[in-house]
Scaffold this active site. Structure first.
Site, mmCIF file in Angstrom:
data_model
loop_
_atom_site.group_PDB
_atom_site.id
_atom_site.type_symbol
_atom_site.label_atom_id
_atom_site.label_comp_id
_atom_site.label_asym_id
_atom_site.label_seq_id
_atom_site.Cartn_x
_atom_site.Cartn_y
_atom_site.Cartn_z
ATOM 1 N N LYS A 170 -66.223 32.216 -40.410
ATOM 2 C CA LYS A 170 -64.985 32.114 -39.629
ATOM 3 C C LYS A 170 -64.379 33.495 -39.457
ATOM 4 C CE LYS A 170 -60.669 31.602 -40.668
ATOM 5 N NZ LYS A 170 -60.114 32.436 -39.595
ATOM 6 N N GLY A 207 -59.202 27.070 -43.356
ATOM 7 C CA GLY A 207 -59.588 27.820 -44.564
ATOM 8 C C GLY A 207 -59.704 26.916 -45.783
ATOM 9 N N GLU A 245 -62.347 39.974 -51.643
ATOM 10 C CA GLU A 245 -62.076 41.395 -51.357
ATOM 11 C C GLU A 245 -60.668 41.437 -50.806
ATOM 12 O OE1 GLU A 245 -64.083 43.680 -52.154
ATOM 13 O OE2 GLU A 245 -65.945 42.570 -52.390
ATOM 14 N N CYS A 279 -58.710 48.594 -46.110
ATOM 15 C CA CYS A 279 -58.221 48.106 -47.397
ATOM 16 C C CYS A 279 -58.357 49.148 -48.504
ATOM 17 C CB CYS A 279 -58.894 46.803 -47.766
ATOM 18 S SG CYS A 279 -60.663 46.823 -47.539
ATOM 19 N N GLU A 379 -48.981 47.199 -50.125
ATOM 20 C CA GLU A 379 -49.995 47.583 -49.141
ATOM 21 C C GLU A 379 -49.338 47.530 -47.756
ATOM 22 O OE1 GLU A 379 -53.304 44.826 -48.233
ATOM 23 O OE2 GLU A 379 -54.607 46.565 -48.480
HETATM 24 P P1 NAD Z 1 -54.848 37.026 -43.945
HETATM 25 O O1 NAD Z 1 -55.324 37.235 -45.324
HETATM 26 O O2 NAD Z 1 -53.877 35.904 -43.705
HETATM 27 O O3 NAD Z 1 -56.108 36.776 -42.969
HETATM 28 C C1 NAD Z 1 -57.430 37.136 -43.285
HETATM 29 C C2 NAD Z 1 -58.352 35.946 -43.058
HETATM 30 O O4 NAD Z 1 -57.960 34.890 -43.928
HETATM 31 C C3 NAD Z 1 -58.296 35.359 -41.649
HETATM 32 O O5 NAD Z 1 -59.573 34.925 -41.254
HETATM 33 C C4 NAD Z 1 -57.395 34.155 -41.831
HETATM 34 O O6 NAD Z 1 -57.634 33.162 -40.861
HETATM 35 C C5 NAD Z 1 -57.817 33.677 -43.195
HETATM 36 N N1 NAD Z 1 -56.865 32.827 -43.911
HETATM 37 C C6 NAD Z 1 -55.515 32.835 -43.857
HETATM 38 N N2 NAD Z 1 -55.011 31.894 -44.675
HETATM 39 C C7 NAD Z 1 -56.059 31.286 -45.278
HETATM 40 C C8 NAD Z 1 -56.195 30.242 -46.236
HETATM 41 N N3 NAD Z 1 -55.141 29.613 -46.746
HETATM 42 N N4 NAD Z 1 -57.440 29.867 -46.626
HETATM 43 C C9 NAD Z 1 -58.524 30.486 -46.122
HETATM 44 N N5 NAD Z 1 -58.454 31.474 -45.200
HETATM 45 C C10 NAD Z 1 -57.237 31.879 -44.792
HETATM 46 O O7 NAD Z 1 -54.266 38.403 -43.456
HETATM 47 P P2 NAD Z 1 -53.205 38.686 -42.274
HETATM 48 O O8 NAD Z 1 -52.064 37.723 -42.324
HETATM 49 O O9 NAD Z 1 -53.940 38.787 -41.019
HETATM 50 O O10 NAD Z 1 -52.681 40.130 -42.709
HETATM 51 C C11 NAD Z 1 -51.630 40.222 -43.656
HETATM 52 C C12 NAD Z 1 -51.822 41.399 -44.592
HETATM 53 O O11 NAD Z 1 -53.032 41.227 -45.327
HETATM 54 C C13 NAD Z 1 -52.015 42.757 -43.929
HETATM 55 O O12 NAD Z 1 -50.818 43.368 -43.634
HETATM 56 C C14 NAD Z 1 -52.766 43.520 -44.976
HETATM 57 O O13 NAD Z 1 -51.874 44.066 -45.912
HETATM 58 C C15 NAD Z 1 -53.598 42.472 -45.638
HETATM 59 N N6 NAD Z 1 -55.016 42.493 -45.162
HETATM 60 C C16 NAD Z 1 -55.918 43.033 -45.984
HETATM 61 C C17 NAD Z 1 -57.233 43.093 -45.572
HETATM 62 C C18 NAD Z 1 -58.280 43.687 -46.464
HETATM 63 O O14 NAD Z 1 -59.368 43.993 -46.012
HETATM 64 N N7 NAD Z 1 -58.009 43.840 -47.732
HETATM 65 C C19 NAD Z 1 -57.627 42.612 -44.338
HETATM 66 C C20 NAD Z 1 -56.661 42.044 -43.513
HETATM 67 C C21 NAD Z 1 -55.355 41.990 -43.957
#
Ligand code: NAD
Length: 477
Positions: A170, A207, A245, A279, A379
Site C-alpha cells: 500500500k 492499515g 522504520e 527520516c 521531527e
Molecule cells: P503517516 O505515518 O500517517 O503515513 C505513512 C503511511 O502510513 C501511509 O501509507 C499511511 O497511509 C499509513 N498509515 C496511516 N495510518 C495508519 C494506520 N493506522 N495503520 C496503518 N497504516 C497507516 O505519516 P503522515 O501523516 O503522512 O506524516 C506525518 C509525519 O510523519 C511527518 O511529518 C513526518 O514527521 C513523519 N513521517 C516520517 C516518515 C519516515 O520515513 N520516518 C515518513 C513519512 C512521514
C-alpha cells in the site's frame, strides 16, 4: 492526468468493490494530477487471500528462479526509468534534475542487491550438531510513506520476494503512482499471480486490516511513530512480526579540530535534500561553542545556495513539500520555535518569493538552540536545521543521545580514527563517519522510538525469514 481504475490483485487489474476514489495533488501547483481507487476492507481481503494462495508455490521456487525474476524486474525498471522519475516529480515535487539519482537509481540497484541474496535462502548453516535452515515468513503487508516512495517500496519488496514471501503493498495516499508501474513491471516479467498485490487507500482505514489480518504473517511499516505504533497494536493479537522504520532527529557532531566548512556543507546539503523530508536527516548539528558563530555563518551561506522553485525547472534544487498538510505542520513548528525565542539565522514562515501557490517553504536555520527546545526534539520533516552548541565532547555525545529517537547519527572529527570512539557512543542504528555515503550493505533502522528491525543489508532479508533449527540432521557435503 493519470487515472487508475483498478487494483493489481492476483495477477489481474481488478475493479474495486466500492466506488470511492482518492485524488492526488501536485504539490508544486496545488492541482489535481492523478486519481486512484480508494480500497475498502473487501479489496484488502481479496489481496490478502491472493497472496495467501500464491504462497505455497512461490515459497518453494528455487533461489535461481526468484533471482532471475528480480533481475528482470530491475532491467525493466531501468527501461522505464524516466516514467519512474517523472511520477516522483509530479506527486512529490522532487526537482527533475535530482529525482532520477535520488529516487530511481537506488531502487534499481536495491532490486539487484536482493536478487543476489535469494541464494542465501538455500544456504543451510551448521553450528555444532545443529543445522539452521531459512524459510520465508509468509504473507507480508508493506505499508509505505510518501517521502521516498519507490526506495521504500523496493527496500521491503525486494527482500520479501527474494526470501520467497508474497506481499500486499500500500503506497501513501500522496504518492501512489510508482506502485502501479511496479505492478505492470512484475506482470511483464512473469511474476506468478498473487505474489505481488497493490491496493491504494487511506492508511487509517485499511492499515488496520493489513496489519491485523490473521492471514498476514508480517507487517513492514515506514512512516510516523504514531502510525507505526498503531500498526504494532493491530498486529499484536495475532502475534505477527512487525518491522517499523519511524521518525528521527539525528545528530551530526563536529569536533573542535575538524574541517568545519566540510562538515557544515555535508550537514546542510543532507538536511535540505528532498526538501528536508528524509527520516535519517542530520537535523541537529552539534558544534563546539567556540565555533558556533563560524558554523552559523557557513550554514547560512550554504543553505542560501538552494534554488527553491518549480521542480520541472532544471535549475531548481529544492522543490515544494509533499502536501499543504505537511507545509502547515512544518510552518507551525517553525512559528512555535520563533515564538519560543529560538534564534532564527535563515528562512522562517514566509513563503519563498513568487512561490505563494504551491507547498513551498524556505530553507530554515535556527542557531544557538538548546536541546530542551521543541524544535530540537520534534521531527520537523522539512528543510529545517538546528545548530546546537556543546562544551566538551562528552557533553556533545550526551546531547546527541538525548532524544526519544535513534535512527541515524554522524561524526565529523579530524579524521576517521578520531571519529571512531565518538561514533561508538552514538545511540542510533547508523553512524556516518567523515561524510561516508549511504550503502546497501549497511542495515538501516532505529534504536528507541525510531523503530524495530532493519532494512537493507543481510539484516533486511532476515526480516522476511524464519529460521528453523534441525537437531541431529546429517551433515550433507
Ligand atoms: P503517516 O505515518 O500517517 O503515513 C505513512 C503511511 O502510513 C501511509 O501509507 C499511511 O497511509 C499509513 N498509515 C496511516 N495510518 C495508519 C494506520 N493506522 N495503520 C496503518 N497504516 C497507516 O505519516 P503522515 O501523516 O503522512 O506524516 C506525518 C509525519 O510523519 C511527518 O511529518 C513526518 O514527521 C513523519 N513521517 C516520517 C516518515 C519516515 O520515513 N520516518 C515518513 C513519512 C512521514
Amino acid at each position: 492526468m493519470q487515472h487508475h481504475d483498478n487494483f493489481y490483485i492476483n495477477g489481474h487489474w481488478q475493479a474495486p468493490f466500492g466506488r470511492e476514489r482518492m485524488e492526488v495533488i501536485n504539490p508544486a501547483t496545488g492541482e489535481l494530477c492523478a486519481s486512484v481507487p480508494r480500497a475498502g476492507e473487501q479489496d484488502v481481503e481479496a489481496a490478502i487471500m491472493a497472496a495467501r494462495q500464491a504462497l505455497p508455490a512461490w515459497s518453494t521456487t528455487s533461489a535461481q528462479e526468484r533471482h532471475d525474476i528480480l533481475m528482470a524486474a530491475a532491467d525493466e525498471m531501468q527501461h522505464r526509468f524516466d516514467e519512474l522519475r517523472d511520477v516522483q516529480v509530479l506527486t512529490m515535487g522532487c526537482p527533475v534534475q535530482l529525482a532520477g539519482a535520488l529516487h530511481v537509481e537506488g531502487p534499481i540497484e536495491g532490486m539487484r542487491y536482493y536478487a543476489e541474496r535469494a541464494f542465501q535462502m538455500e544456504e543451510d548453516e551448521r553450528k555444532g550438531d545443529v543445522t539452521l535452515m531459512r524459510e520465508p515468513i509468509g504473507v507480508c503487508s508493506l505499508i509505505n510513506p510518501w517521502n521516498y516512495p519507490l526506495h521504500q517500496l523496493i527496500g521491503k519488496l525486494a527482500p520479501a520476494l527474494a526470501a520467497g514471501c508474497t506481499v500486499i503493498a500500500k503506497p501513501a495516499e500522496q504518492t501512489p503512482l510508482q506502485d502501479f508501474i511496479m505492478a505492470e513491471i512484475f506482470e511483464k516479467v512473469g511474476l506468478p499471480a498473487g505474489v505481488f498485490n497493490v491496493v491504494t487507500g487511506e492508511g487509517s482505514e485499511i492499515g488496520p486490516v493489513m496489519s491485523g489480518h490473521p492471514q498476514v504473517d508480517m507487517v513492514s511499516f515506514t512512516g510516523s511513530t504514531i502510525a507505526g505504533s498503531k500498526v504494532a497494536e493491530s498486529a499484536a493479537p495475532t502475534v505477527k512480526r512487525v518491522c517499523q522504520e519511524l521518525g528521527g532527529k539525528s545528530p551530526l557532531l563536529v569536533t573542535e579540530d575538524a574541517d568545519l566548512a566540510a562538515a557544515v556543507r555535508l550537514n546542510v546539503e543532507n538536511v535540505m535534500a528532498n526538501t528536508g523530508q528524509t527520516c535519517d536527516a542530520f537535523t541537529r548539528l552539534l558544534v563546539p561553542r567556540s565555533r558556533m558563530e563560524e558554523a552559523t555563518r557557513l550554514a547560512v551561506e550554504i543553505a542560501s545556495e538552494q534554488v527553491v522553485g518549480d521542480p520541472n525547472d532544471p535549475a531548481t534544487t529544492m522543490g515544494p513539500l509533499v502536501s499543504q498538510r505537511q507545509r502547515e505542520r512544518v510552518l507551525d513548528l517553525v512559528q512555535r520555535a520563533i515564538n519560543d525565542g529560538v534564534e532564527l539565522a535563515l528562512g522562517g514562515v514566509e513563503p519563498p518569493e513568487g512561490l505563494e501557490k504551491g507547498c513551498y517553504v524556505r530553507p530554515t536555520i535556527f542557531t544557538n538552540v538548546s536541546n530542551e527546545m521543541e524544535i530540537a526534539r520534534e521531527e520537523v520533516f522539512g528543510p529545517v536545521l538546528c545548530i546546537l552548541p556543546y562544551d566538551d565532547v562528552k557533553q556533545g555525545i550526551a546531547i546527541a543521545n538525548d532524544s526519544v529517537y535513534g535512527l541515524s547519527s554522524a561524526v565529523y572529527a579530524r579524521d576517521a580514527e578520531a571519529a571512531l570512539p565518538i561514533a561508538r557512543c552514538m545511540q542510533a542504528g547508523q553512524c556516518y563517519l567523515q561524510g561516508a555515503e549511504f550503502s546497501f550493505d549497511a542495515p538501516f533502522g532505529g534504536y528507541k522510538r525510531s523503530g524495530n528491525g532493519r532494512e537493507w543489508g543481510d539484516e533486511g532479508l532476515a526480516e522476511y525469514v524464519e529460521v528453523k533449527a534441525l537437531l541431529g540432521a546429517p551433515v550433507i557435503s
